[in-house]
Design a protein around this motif. Structure first.
Motif, PDB file in Angstrom:
ATOM      1  N   VAL A  15      -1.725   0.501 -51.458  1.00 55.80           N
ATOM      2  CA  VAL A  15      -2.247   1.304 -50.347  1.00 55.80           C
ATOM      3  C   VAL A  15      -1.195   2.222 -49.731  1.00 55.80           C
ATOM      4  CG1 VAL A  15      -3.910  -0.521 -49.839  1.00 55.80           C
ATOM      5  CG2 VAL A  15      -1.786  -0.374 -48.494  1.00 55.80           C
ATOM      6  N   LYS A  16       0.033   2.146 -50.216  1.00 55.33           N
ATOM      7  CA  LYS A  16       1.100   2.977 -49.656  1.00 55.33           C
ATOM      8  C   LYS A  16       0.731   4.450 -49.761  1.00 55.33           C
ATOM      9  CE  LYS A  16       5.162   0.030 -50.255  1.00 55.33           C
ATOM     10  NZ  LYS A  16       6.386  -0.221 -51.055  1.00 55.33           N
ATOM     11  N   GLY A  17       0.950   5.160 -48.671  1.00 56.08           N
ATOM     12  CA  GLY A  17       0.639   6.583 -48.645  1.00 56.08           C
ATOM     13  C   GLY A  17      -0.802   6.898 -48.304  1.00 56.08           C
ATOM     14  N   ARG A  18      -1.652   5.879 -48.267  1.00 54.35           N
ATOM     15  CA  ARG A  18      -3.064   6.108 -47.951  1.00 54.35           C
ATOM     16  C   ARG A  18      -3.485   5.387 -46.668  1.00 54.35           C
ATOM     17  NH1 ARG A  18      -6.913   4.173 -51.133  1.00 54.35           N
ATOM     18  NH2 ARG A  18      -5.689   2.401 -51.936  1.00 54.35           N
ATOM     19  N   PHE A  19      -2.915   4.227 -46.410  1.00 52.41           N
ATOM     20  CA  PHE A  19      -3.264   3.427 -45.235  1.00 52.41           C
ATOM     21  C   PHE A  19      -2.112   3.456 -44.238  1.00 52.41           C
ATOM     22  CE2 PHE A  19      -6.377   0.186 -47.369  1.00 52.41           C
ATOM     23  CZ  PHE A  19      -7.090   1.244 -47.919  1.00 52.41           C
ATOM     24  N   THR A  20      -2.468   3.388 -42.963  1.00 53.30           N
ATOM     25  CA  THR A  20      -1.474   3.337 -41.895  1.00 53.30           C
ATOM     26  C   THR A  20      -1.856   2.245 -40.907  1.00 53.30           C
ATOM     27  OG1 THR A  20      -1.078   5.719 -42.092  1.00 53.30           O
ATOM     28  CG2 THR A  20      -0.283   4.622 -40.095  1.00 53.30           C
ATOM     29  N   ILE A  21      -0.928   1.331 -40.675  1.00 48.78           N
ATOM     30  CA  ILE A  21      -1.146   0.279 -39.691  1.00 48.78           C
ATOM     31  C   ILE A  21      -0.410   0.644 -38.418  1.00 48.78           C
ATOM     32  CG2 ILE A  21       0.800  -1.153 -40.476  1.00 48.78           C
ATOM     33  CD1 ILE A  21      -0.986  -3.626 -39.893  1.00 48.78           C
ATOM     34  N   SER A  22      -1.018   0.357 -37.282  1.00 49.14           N
ATOM     35  CA  SER A  22      -0.383   0.649 -35.997  1.00 49.14           C
ATOM     36  C   SER A  22      -0.908  -0.351 -34.972  1.00 49.14           C
ATOM     37  CB  SER A  22      -0.685   2.084 -35.555  1.00 49.14           C
ATOM     38  OG  SER A  22      -2.082   2.277 -35.387  1.00 49.14           O
ATOM     39  N   ARG A  23      -0.275  -0.360 -33.792  1.00 48.68           N
ATOM     40  CA  ARG A  23      -0.747  -1.245 -32.728  1.00 48.68           C
ATOM     41  C   ARG A  23      -0.646  -0.508 -31.410  1.00 48.68           C
ATOM     42  NH1 ARG A  23       2.847  -6.340 -33.649  1.00 48.68           N
ATOM     43  NH2 ARG A  23       1.400  -7.247 -32.120  1.00 48.68           N
ATOM     44  N   ASP A  24      -1.429  -0.937 -30.431  1.00 47.83           N
ATOM     45  CA  ASP A  24      -1.408  -0.263 -29.146  1.00 47.83           C
ATOM     46  C   ASP A  24      -0.178  -0.687 -28.361  1.00 47.83           C
ATOM     47  OD1 ASP A  24      -3.694  -2.271 -27.095  1.00 47.83           O
ATOM     48  OD2 ASP A  24      -2.021  -2.856 -28.374  1.00 47.83           O
ATOM     49  N   SER A  25       0.034  -0.035 -27.210  1.00 50.03           N
ATOM     50  CA  SER A  25       1.260  -0.264 -26.439  1.00 50.03           C
ATOM     51  C   SER A  25       1.349  -1.701 -25.929  1.00 50.03           C
ATOM     52  CB  SER A  25       1.339   0.714 -25.269  1.00 50.03           C
ATOM     53  OG  SER A  25       0.193   0.600 -24.446  1.00 50.03           O
ATOM     54  N   ALA A  26       0.230  -2.302 -25.640  1.00 46.05           N
ATOM     55  CA  ALA A  26       0.252  -3.697 -25.179  1.00 46.05           C
ATOM     56  C   ALA A  26       0.556  -4.642 -26.333  1.00 46.05           C
ATOM     57  CB  ALA A  26      -1.072  -4.061 -24.523  1.00 46.05           C
ATOM     58  N   GLY A  27       0.274  -4.181 -27.539  1.00 46.21           N
ATOM     59  CA  GLY A  27       0.636  -4.955 -28.712  1.00 46.21           C
ATOM     60  C   GLY A  27      -0.410  -5.905 -29.221  1.00 46.21           C
ATOM     61  N   ASN A  28      -1.558  -5.982 -28.545  1.00 42.30           N
ATOM     62  CA  ASN A  28      -2.537  -6.984 -28.943  1.00 42.30           C
ATOM     63  C   ASN A  28      -3.734  -6.401 -29.685  1.00 42.30           C
ATOM     64  OD1 ASN A  28      -1.025  -9.041 -27.830  1.00 42.30           O
ATOM     65  ND2 ASN A  28      -1.969  -8.808 -25.816  1.00 42.30           N
ATOM     66  N   THR A  29      -3.711  -5.107 -29.928  1.00 36.30           N
ATOM     67  CA  THR A  29      -4.736  -4.483 -30.757  1.00 36.30           C
ATOM     68  C   THR A  29      -4.042  -3.779 -31.917  1.00 36.30           C
ATOM     69  OG1 THR A  29      -6.238  -4.152 -28.890  1.00 36.30           O
ATOM     70  CG2 THR A  29      -6.616  -2.816 -30.849  1.00 36.30           C
ATOM     71  N   VAL A  30      -4.518  -4.057 -33.101  1.00 34.59           N
ATOM     72  CA  VAL A  30      -3.940  -3.454 -34.294  1.00 34.59           C
ATOM     73  C   VAL A  30      -5.007  -2.625 -34.990  1.00 34.59           C
ATOM     74  CG1 VAL A  30      -4.435  -5.437 -35.787  1.00 34.59           C
ATOM     75  CG2 VAL A  30      -2.552  -3.909 -36.353  1.00 34.59           C
ATOM     76  N   TYR A  31      -4.559  -1.530 -35.574  1.00 36.41           N
ATOM     77  CA  TYR A  31      -5.460  -0.611 -36.250  1.00 36.41           C
ATOM     78  C   TYR A  31      -5.043  -0.456 -37.708  1.00 36.41           C
ATOM     79  CZ  TYR A  31      -6.164   0.638 -31.360  1.00 36.41           C
ATOM     80  OH  TYR A  31      -6.404   0.589 -30.009  1.00 36.41           O
ATOM     81  N   LEU A  32      -6.015  -0.161 -38.547  1.00 38.01           N
ATOM     82  CA  LEU A  32      -5.719   0.179 -39.933  1.00 38.01           C
ATOM     83  C   LEU A  32      -6.481   1.461 -40.251  1.00 38.01           C
ATOM     84  CD1 LEU A  32      -4.196  -0.764 -42.496  1.00 38.01           C
ATOM     85  CD2 LEU A  32      -6.374  -1.736 -43.271  1.00 38.01           C
ATOM     86  N   GLN A  33      -5.751   2.557 -40.328  1.00 37.60           N
ATOM     87  CA  GLN A  33      -6.330   3.829 -40.712  1.00 37.60           C
ATOM     88  C   GLN A  33      -6.313   3.912 -42.225  1.00 37.60           C
ATOM     89  OE1 GLN A  33      -7.746   6.338 -38.840  1.00 37.60           O
ATOM     90  NE2 GLN A  33      -8.256   7.299 -40.799  1.00 37.60           N
TER      91      GLN A  33
END
Length: 114
Positions: free
Chosen positions: A63-81
């Motif tokens: 998935v490298k180059g296609r998916f991006t993981i991130s989290r919000d400033s509070a740190g308790n919500t994670v996203y996968l684009q």
């Protein structure tokens, strides 16, 4: 106890995009490692991406180059684009939290049609 609530799965055509979200709630004292795994029928659950408490990401080669993981400033919500999706990305995607103990979400289905 920590509960994980996932959202954002669905059906998309190859080449399309989806964004998964996972919100952690419950007894959380600090930012912890969070991750996304996926599983297809008859196969083991595999790590897709993880993000540390300091927001350092790691990705599976597939998935490298296609998916991006991130989290919000509070740190308790994670996203996968997820961009440039392929039919082989079709799976149930699970959110994972690792603190003093571990927790799993119930999973969200992602289906990519060709």
């Amino acid at each position: 106890q920590v509960q994980l609530a996932e959202s954002g799965g669905g059906l998309v055509q190859a080449g399309g995009s989806l964004r998964l979200s996972c919100a952690a709630s419950g007894t959380i004292f600090s930012r912890e490692l969070m991750a996304w795994y996926r599983q297809t029928p008859g196969n083991d659950r595999e790590l897709v991406a993880s993000i540390t408490s300091s927001s350092t990401p790691t990705y599976a080669d597939s998935v490298k180059g296609r998916f991006t993981i991130s989290r919000d400033s509070a740190g308790n919500t994670v996203y996968l684009q997820m961009d440039s999706l392929k039919p082989e990305d079709t799976a149930v995607y699970y959110c994972f939290w690792k603190g003093p103990y571990t927790a799993w979400g119930r999973g969200t289905q992602v289906t990519v049609s060709s």
